[in-house]
Scaffold this motif. Structure first.
Motif, PDB file in Angstrom:
ATOM      1  N   TYR B   6       0.769  -1.087  -0.046  1.00 12.04           N
ATOM      2  CA  TYR B   6       0.100  -0.117  -0.069  1.00 12.04           C
ATOM      3  C   TYR B   6       0.900   1.462   0.028  1.00 12.04           C
ATOM      4  CZ  TYR B   6      -3.516  -3.454   1.509  1.00 12.04           C
ATOM      5  OH  TYR B   6      -4.337  -4.599   1.534  1.00 12.04           O
ATOM      6  N   THR B   7       0.550   2.107  -0.759  1.00  9.05           N
ATOM      7  CA  THR B   7       1.167   3.356  -0.882  1.00  9.05           C
ATOM      8  C   THR B   7       0.079   4.633  -0.811  1.00  9.05           C
ATOM      9  OG1 THR B   7       1.301   3.476  -3.340  1.00  9.05           O
ATOM     10  CG2 THR B   7       3.322   2.735  -2.378  1.00  9.05           C
ATOM     11  N   LEU B   8       0.592   5.674  -0.231  1.00  3.75           N
ATOM     12  CA  LEU B   8      -0.416   6.587   0.068  1.00  3.75           C
ATOM     13  C   LEU B   8       0.048   7.997  -0.636  1.00  3.75           C
ATOM     14  CD1 LEU B   8      -2.361   7.358   3.383  1.00  3.75           C
ATOM     15  CD2 LEU B   8      -0.898   9.406   2.237  1.00  3.75           C
ATOM     16  N   GLY B   9      -0.712   8.771  -1.174  1.00  6.02           N
ATOM     17  CA  GLY B   9      -0.235  10.045  -1.683  1.00  6.02           C
ATOM     18  C   GLY B   9      -1.448  11.158  -1.013  1.00  6.02           C
ATOM     19  N   ILE B  10      -0.843  12.163  -0.681  1.00  3.88           N
ATOM     20  CA  ILE B  10      -1.734  13.159   0.016  1.00  3.88           C
ATOM     21  C   ILE B  10      -1.318  14.357  -0.698  1.00  3.88           C
ATOM     22  CG2 ILE B  10       0.049  13.622   1.985  1.00  3.88           C
ATOM     23  CD1 ILE B  10      -2.750  14.084   3.651  1.00  3.88           C
ATOM     24  N   ASP B  11      -2.213  15.092  -1.303  1.00  4.89           N
ATOM     25  CA  ASP B  11      -2.229  16.571  -1.904  1.00  4.89           C
ATOM     26  C   ASP B  11      -2.789  17.628  -1.005  1.00  4.89           C
ATOM     27  OD1 ASP B  11      -2.152  18.630  -3.751  1.00  4.89           O
ATOM     28  OD2 ASP B  11      -3.664  17.559  -5.147  1.00  4.89           O
ATOM     29  N   LYS B  18      -6.398  16.188  -0.090  1.00  6.26           N
ATOM     30  CA  LYS B  18      -6.981  15.298  -0.861  1.00  6.26           C
ATOM     31  C   LYS B  18      -5.963  13.872  -0.476  1.00  6.26           C
ATOM     32  CE  LYS B  18      -6.607  18.213  -3.704  1.00  6.26           C
ATOM     33  NZ  LYS B  18      -6.123  19.789  -3.609  1.00  6.26           N
ATOM     34  N   CYS B  19      -6.290  12.827  -0.182  1.00  5.42           N
ATOM     35  CA  CYS B  19      -5.718  11.717  -0.058  1.00  5.42           C
ATOM     36  C   CYS B  19      -6.125  10.656  -0.578  1.00  5.42           C
ATOM     37  CB  CYS B  19      -5.853  11.692   1.842  1.00  5.42           C
ATOM     38  SG  CYS B  19      -4.528  10.264   2.107  1.00  5.42           S
ATOM     39  N   ALA B  30      -8.559   3.892  -1.363  1.00  6.99           N
ATOM     40  CA  ALA B  30      -9.671   4.586  -0.596  1.00  6.99           C
ATOM     41  C   ALA B  30      -9.160   6.220  -1.091  1.00  6.99           C
ATOM     42  CB  ALA B  30      -8.907   4.514   0.782  1.00  6.99           C
ATOM     43  N   LYS B  31     -10.121   7.039  -0.854  1.00  9.01           N
ATOM     44  CA  LYS B  31      -9.839   8.220  -1.313  1.00  9.01           C
ATOM     45  C   LYS B  31     -10.732   9.256  -0.340  1.00  9.01           C
ATOM     46  CE  LYS B  31     -13.678   8.435  -4.961  1.00  9.01           C
ATOM     47  NZ  LYS B  31     -14.757   7.686  -4.454  1.00  9.01           N
ATOM     48  N   ALA B  32     -10.213  10.358  -0.117  1.00  9.22           N
ATOM     49  CA  ALA B  32     -10.837  11.461   0.895  1.00  9.22           C
ATOM     50  C   ALA B  32     -10.348  12.744   0.253  1.00  9.22           C
ATOM     51  CB  ALA B  32     -10.170  11.090   2.155  1.00  9.22           C
ATOM     52  N   ILE B  33     -11.379  13.706   0.669  1.00  8.51           N
ATOM     53  CA  ILE B  33     -11.194  15.132   0.185  1.00  8.51           C
ATOM     54  C   ILE B  33     -11.874  15.718   1.340  1.00  8.51           C
ATOM     55  CG2 ILE B  33     -11.930  17.186  -1.197  1.00  8.51           C
ATOM     56  CD1 ILE B  33     -12.190  15.033  -3.615  1.00  8.51           C
ATOM     57  N   ILE B  34     -11.126  16.261   2.028  1.00  3.87           N
ATOM     58  CA  ILE B  34     -11.485  17.600   3.162  1.00  3.87           C
ATOM     59  C   ILE B  34     -11.314  18.953   2.526  1.00  3.87           C
ATOM     60  CG2 ILE B  34     -11.071  18.366   5.299  1.00  3.87           C
ATOM     61  CD1 ILE B  34     -12.225  15.326   5.431  1.00  3.87           C
ATOM     62  N   ARG B  45      -7.261  14.860   8.763  1.00  4.80           N
ATOM     63  CA  ARG B  45      -8.410  14.528   8.627  1.00  4.80           C
ATOM     64  C   ARG B  45      -8.351  13.575   7.426  1.00  4.80           C
ATOM     65  NH1 ARG B  45     -11.510  19.849   9.063  1.00  4.80           N
ATOM     66  NH2 ARG B  45     -13.050  18.692   8.229  1.00  4.80           N
ATOM     67  N   ALA B  46      -8.083  14.078   6.247  1.00  2.00           N
ATOM     68  CA  ALA B  46      -7.947  13.533   5.135  1.00  2.00           C
ATOM     69  C   ALA B  46      -7.510  12.119   5.154  1.00  2.00           C
ATOM     70  CB  ALA B  46      -7.298  14.163   3.945  1.00  2.00           C
TER      71      ALA B  46
END
Lengths: 396, 271
Positions: B6-11, B18-19, B30-34, B45-46
């Protein structure tokens, strides 16, 4: 044991002495002039006049983060936010001399040459009118042709002699032809040494950091007709020769990417630019801006011609060739382009210039917004994104 | 069977965080936008939301890459990359063969030129100010008292062409207010706003010498009205998908996977 003084120290000292000399000359009742950076300084040196260069003073204050209140004051007294920020800093300073770290004496006369910009004329005219002092103007118009023709040369030569006559009347000092020849010889040696310093950046690694050249430029602007400047540049050349011989650069980091810096130095952000260069292994090895002061000639006519070939006075084709030559000679990997908000003359050609550079060389060109003196026009976060993206493009 | 990686990108942008979590470089799990960005609790939080969605903990993530305006301040990142490279990477993953990417974020607009192999080769960004960006749209939505998500649909009902000509966001706001005062229908004003953004970004794209296929990313790309106006402005079909706002984070997660591979290669060579 005597430790040899480094060129860096000598050059800095020269510039400091230049400002000190001007202040003390004024205190001693001598007339002091303000002069634009590409005015034929050979006249000044020949006549033994004391002048300071407000552009250099403004740039120094901007690099020391002292420009903002002066820009603000210039705007408060009625100057537009859109004019040259060197002018804003200077006009602000004229009205609000205060706690600045570097001072210049008030002028008794003004020397203005239009080869780098025509706004200078209005800047200086305003001062002349306000202080009731004379302004001597040499008009070197923008050259729409690639070469400088004889009619232009004649037009400028006539003004050159007229400027001397006016200065003799104003200052009481005399222009001697023999001294003039000697000054031309020294100036030529200084210009030649400056060009050789610039050419040392052809080496990989370059023996010095490009941002240092912006600092050394102070001596090339203010003192390029003097023996001590020639000797300081010779000392620097000795150091660079030795650095190349032992493959050791004054630039302390691994230089992976060779950069052409396009535009006027963004003085308020000079430190940020220098640190970002180090952060990404870039070094500025080429700049038409710093090359401006490598003025070389073999005769009086060639000297006049040289003053018509400074960056903002030449036509687009010549301006492009100057950049292409620099990119080729210095083997640049990319061009970092400073869109200086308050220098409309220089910034106006940059979109087309960079389009041509990319088309002819394939070199990536990256813009950043800034200003030569007004820090309000520079956003560090925006710069950081661009410079990191630039690095990532070159890295591939 | 190999263990999933698993790799994670956070913008971390100026207006949103955005994550993305990816599994084995190919699957977005998984995707999240705060809706708040750098300097807020948005990034954390993202991150928390994405981890929860994926049913993972921080320890399960092998590499994290941060991008965006707040990239340098995210302590959990193994590396940071500029959003320019991340958008190029993300778009090349989503739209293989893409040559031009137009990204309109919260405070800047970018046009990226990408090689046939998907590498960023050059870019242009908006100059002088943040006109024509997400923040501009937010200001306009506020003055019109409309939800920005309804802009696209409303602009379709426009019957009269009006121009918002000011570059400055504040002055453009004044222009909008004057149109409202003259009882110009909101639909026409919104369509004018879309053309205003499209004109400014379109000029940037033309300067960058647009090559098709063209992809649009960033939060503003969620507005189909802007995408349509921009397509008309640059005379090109502009591709967009539901991940447009997450594109930078996707690129970052992909870079994170590349880093894992590079580290393994280096370890292999040392062995």
């Amino acid at each position: 044991m005597d430790k040899k003084i480094k060129a860096h120290t000598v050059i800095n000292q020269l510039v400091q002495d230049h400002y000190r000399r001007a202040l003390s000359a004024k205190e001693n009742g001598e007339m002091v002039g303000w002069c634009t950076s590409n005015f034929p300084q050979e006249i000044i040196e020949t006549m033994g006049l004391t002048v300071v260069y407000p552009e250099n003073h403004s740039a120094t204050l901007a690099a020391r983060q002292e420009a903002l209140p002066l820009c603000g004051h210039a705007e408060a007294i009625g100057y537009s936010n859109d004019i040259c920020s060197y002018a804003k800093v200077n006009l602000g300073y004229l009205h609000q001399v205060g706690e600045q770290s570097l001072h210049i004496p008030r002028p008794d006369y003004l020397l203005c040459c239009s080869n780098i910009c025509h706004q200078l004329m209005k800047w200086y005219e305003n001062i002349a009118q306000e202080l009731h002092i004379p302004m001597i103007f040499i008009d070197i118009p923008f050259n729409t042709d690639y070469e400088t023709d004889d009619i232009r040369l004649q037009y400028i030569k006539t003004q050159f002699y007229d400027a001397i006559q006016q200065l003799e009347k104003i200052t009481g000092k005399v222009f001697y032809e023999d001294k003039f020849k000697q000054v031309m010889k020294i100036s030529n040696e200084v210009g030649n040494a400056w060009n050789k310093i610039s050419d040392y950046a052809c080496y990989q690694p370059s023996p010095y950091s490009g941002t240092d050249l912006f600092v050394y430029m102070g001596a090339a602007v203010c003192l390029r007709g003097r023996e001590e400047t020639r000797d300081a540049f010779y000392l620097l050349l000795e150091e660079l020769e030795e650095a190349v011989r032992v493959n050791k650069s004054k630039c302390r980091y691994d230089q992976k990417y060779r950069i052409l810096y396009e535009g006027i130095c963004c003085w308020p952000a000079l430190l940020r630019i220098a640190t970002s260069m180090a952060q990404y292994g870039m070094n500025i090895v080429g700049a038409v801006y710093t090359n401006t002061y490598g003025i070389e000639y073999n005769s009086f006519d060639e000297m006049i011609k040289a003053y018509t070939c400074v960056p903002n006075a030449v036509n687009f084709e010549k301006a492009l060739d100057m950049r292409l030559a620099e990119i080729g000679k210095k083997h640049c990997d990319g061009a970092l382009v400073h869109m200086s908000r308050s220098c409309k003359v220089w910034s106006g050609i940059l979109y087309e210039l960079t389009r041509k550079i990319e088309e002819k060389t394939g070199t990536p060109t990256i813009f950043f917004d800034g200003d030569q003196a007004d820090p309000q026009n520079f956003s560090e976060a925006q710069y950081d994104t661009r410079i990191q993206g630039f690095y990532e493009v070159m890295k591939g | 069977m190999n263990k999933a990686r698993y790799t994670l990108g956070i913008d971390i942008g100026s207006t949103a965080s955005k994550c993305i979590i990816m599994k084995d470089r190919i699957e977005i799990i998984a995707k999240a936008i705060i809706a708040v960005g750098a300097g807020t609790t948005g990034p954390f939080r993202a991150l928390g939301e994405a981890l929860k969605q994926a049913g993972l903990t921080k320890d399960d993530i092998e590499c994290t890459v941060a991008t965006g305006y707040g990239r340098n301040t995210f302590a959990d990142a193994d590396e940071q990359m500029s959003e320019l490279s991340c958008h190029a990477k993300g778009a090349a993953f989503m739209f293989p063969g893409v040559r031009t990417i137009i990204d309109i974020g919260g405070q800047d607009a970018k046009v990226l030129s990408v090689s046939p192999a998907g590498k960023l080769i050059n870019f242009l960004m908006n100059d002088k100010c943040a006109a024509g960006t997400g923040r501009f749209m937010e200001v306009m939505a506020r003055v019109l008292d409309e939800d920005i998500s309804s802009f696209a649909e409303m602009s379709e009902k426009s019957a009269q062409k009006i121009d918002i000509s000011s570059t400055c966001t504040v002055f453009a706001e004044t222009e909008v207010i004057s149109y409202l005062a003259k009882a110009v229908p909101v639909e026409d004003i919104i369509a004018g706003i879309h053309r205003s953004v499209a004109s400014r970004v379109g000029n940037l794209a033309k300067r960058a010498n647009v090559q098709s296929p063209v992809v649009i990313t960033g939060g503003v790309a969620k507005n189909a009205g802007i995408v349509k106006a921009l397509g008309a402005e640059i005379n090109a079909i502009i591709h967009c998908n539901e991940y447009c706002q997450l594109n930078g984070a996707i690129g970052a997660a992909l870079y994170a996977y590349d880093i894992l591979l590079e580290e393994e290669n280096e370890d292999g060579q040392e062995d």
